[in-house]
Write a protein that holds these residues in place. Structure first.
Motif, PDB file in Angstrom:
ATOM      1  N   GLY A  10      83.595  98.091 125.289  1.00  0.00           N
ATOM      2  CA  GLY A  10      82.423  97.951 126.261  1.00  0.00           C
ATOM      3  C   GLY A  10      81.305  96.709 125.786  1.00  0.00           C
ATOM      4  N   ASP A  36      86.724  95.401 127.563  1.00  0.00           N
ATOM      5  CA  ASP A  36      85.900  95.743 128.591  1.00  0.00           C
ATOM      6  C   ASP A  36      86.637  95.568 129.749  1.00  0.00           C
ATOM      7  OD1 ASP A  36      83.463  96.061 130.759  1.00  0.00           O
ATOM      8  OD2 ASP A  36      82.402  95.953 128.955  1.00  0.00           O
ATOM      9  N   GLY A  89      81.783 101.796 124.793  1.00  0.00           N
ATOM     10  CA  GLY A  89      82.294 101.866 126.065  1.00  0.00           C
ATOM     11  C   GLY A  89      82.218 102.991 126.637  1.00  0.00           C
TER      12      GLY A  89
END
Length: 326
Positions: A10, A36, A89
């Motif tokens: 993330g 990501d 994430g």
């Protein structure tokens, strides 16, 4: 910094971006491998802007992939040197979990399982992972302590975050992987998420549109500024624990009406308020007990809501040529 090659999941998200940027700016010998999927939960332009900033650093190595896809994850990372994983994430948001529960199971449960399996497969010593204050559910005891029972989640998002904590303990117990879970409390700041209250309030006030104020304004949140969160993550990386869960909050709950008044002050414009009942999955109050985090991590948040919102509003106004479009 003990770890030289750090995988940040993330990395184009709000917290992942700020952590990656901090690592790249403060540790010359650290390589950040960022992954990501740049999804469209909110306008991908914002993720792309964050990612473009990170790409200016030569020690940032970005791979676009969905970590809930095991084959893609392994194929892209099997030959990478990774010393530490910081797993930030996730599919975020309490309210969206009412509309699309499947994506939470896919990203937060399957995705986290994949990350923990990757750590096992690549013999990675330590994983620092994001949990959430939402795991405390409707707990009446205030402030929320890591010792409190957290088996009554009131949203699917909270349930997935609690299941991540349980999986982390299992992987620590079975495979000896060091697991540090961080329960974040309502993080805000520059380049924040546009689905969260402060971004929506600021945008709508500037555009002269009404803002939705839930529970008729009778809400309190332990709003935590992004630099304090990054500091807590860094301390979690540096400290040598085998398995722990820590609250990262501000230890200073703020009334929603007061926060709105600060935004009005910094923007020089009054809000048009549309009062609404509390939303399913929401809680009236959050408050982080930081006794454990202060004692074991040396975590001590510095930025109070007045200063944090001032910085956020100044940043938003400086960039309103695009922030108002997101």
């Amino acid at each position: 910094m003990k770890y030289k090659n750090i995988l940040v999941t993330g990395s184009a998200g709000f917290i992942g971006f700020h952590l990656s940027k901090y690592l790249l700016e403060n540790y010359d010998d650290v390589n950040v491998i960022g992954i990501d999927n740049l999804n469209n939960y909110y306008n991908p332009m914002l993720k792309e802007k964050r990612n473009e900033i990170l790409k200016n650093y030569e020690n940032y190595h970005f791979i676009k992939l969905d970590f809930s896809d095991w084959d893609s994850l392994v194929e892209n990372l099997k030959d990478r040197e990774i010393d530490l994983i910081v797993h930030l994430g996730a599919q975020a948001g309490v309210r969206y979990s009412l509309e699309n529960p499947w994506t939470y199971i896919k990203s937060n449960d399957m995705g986290t399982l994949n990350i923990f399996e990757l750590a096992r497969k690549l013999d990675i010593e330590k994983v620092v992972y994001a949990s959430s204050s939402s795991v405390y559910g409707g707990n009446k005891k205030i402030p929320f302590s890591e010792d409190d029972r957290v088996d009554n989640p009131i949203s699917l998002y909270a349930a997935t975050k609690r299941s991540n904590e349980l999986m982390a303990y299992t992987y620590h117990h079975l495979y000896g992987i060091k697991m540090i879970g961080l329960r974040f409390f309502t993080v805000y700041g520059e380049y924040g998420r546009p689905d969260m209250a402060f971004w929506k309030f600021t945008k709508n006030i500037l555009l002269g549109k009404p803002i939705e104020v839930y529970n008729y304004g009778k809400m309190e949140r332990d709003f935590t500024y992004i630099s304090d969160i990054v500091d807590g993550i860094i301390k979690s990386i540096d400290k040598n624990f085998d398995y722990e869960i820590f609250n990262l909050g501000n230890d200073n709950p703020t009334n929603l009406e007061y926060a709105i008044s600060l935004i009005e002050k910094y923007l020089g414009k009054k809000a048009i308020k549309d009062y609404k009942p509390i939303q399913p999955g929401d809680v009236e109050r959050t408050w982080a007990d930081l006794t454990k985090s202060r004692k074991l991590l040396g975590y001590d948040p510095k930025v109070r809501i007045e200063e944090g919102l001032k910085r956020f509003c100044e940043w938003f106004l400086k960039n309103k040529d695009w922030t108002l479009k997101i």
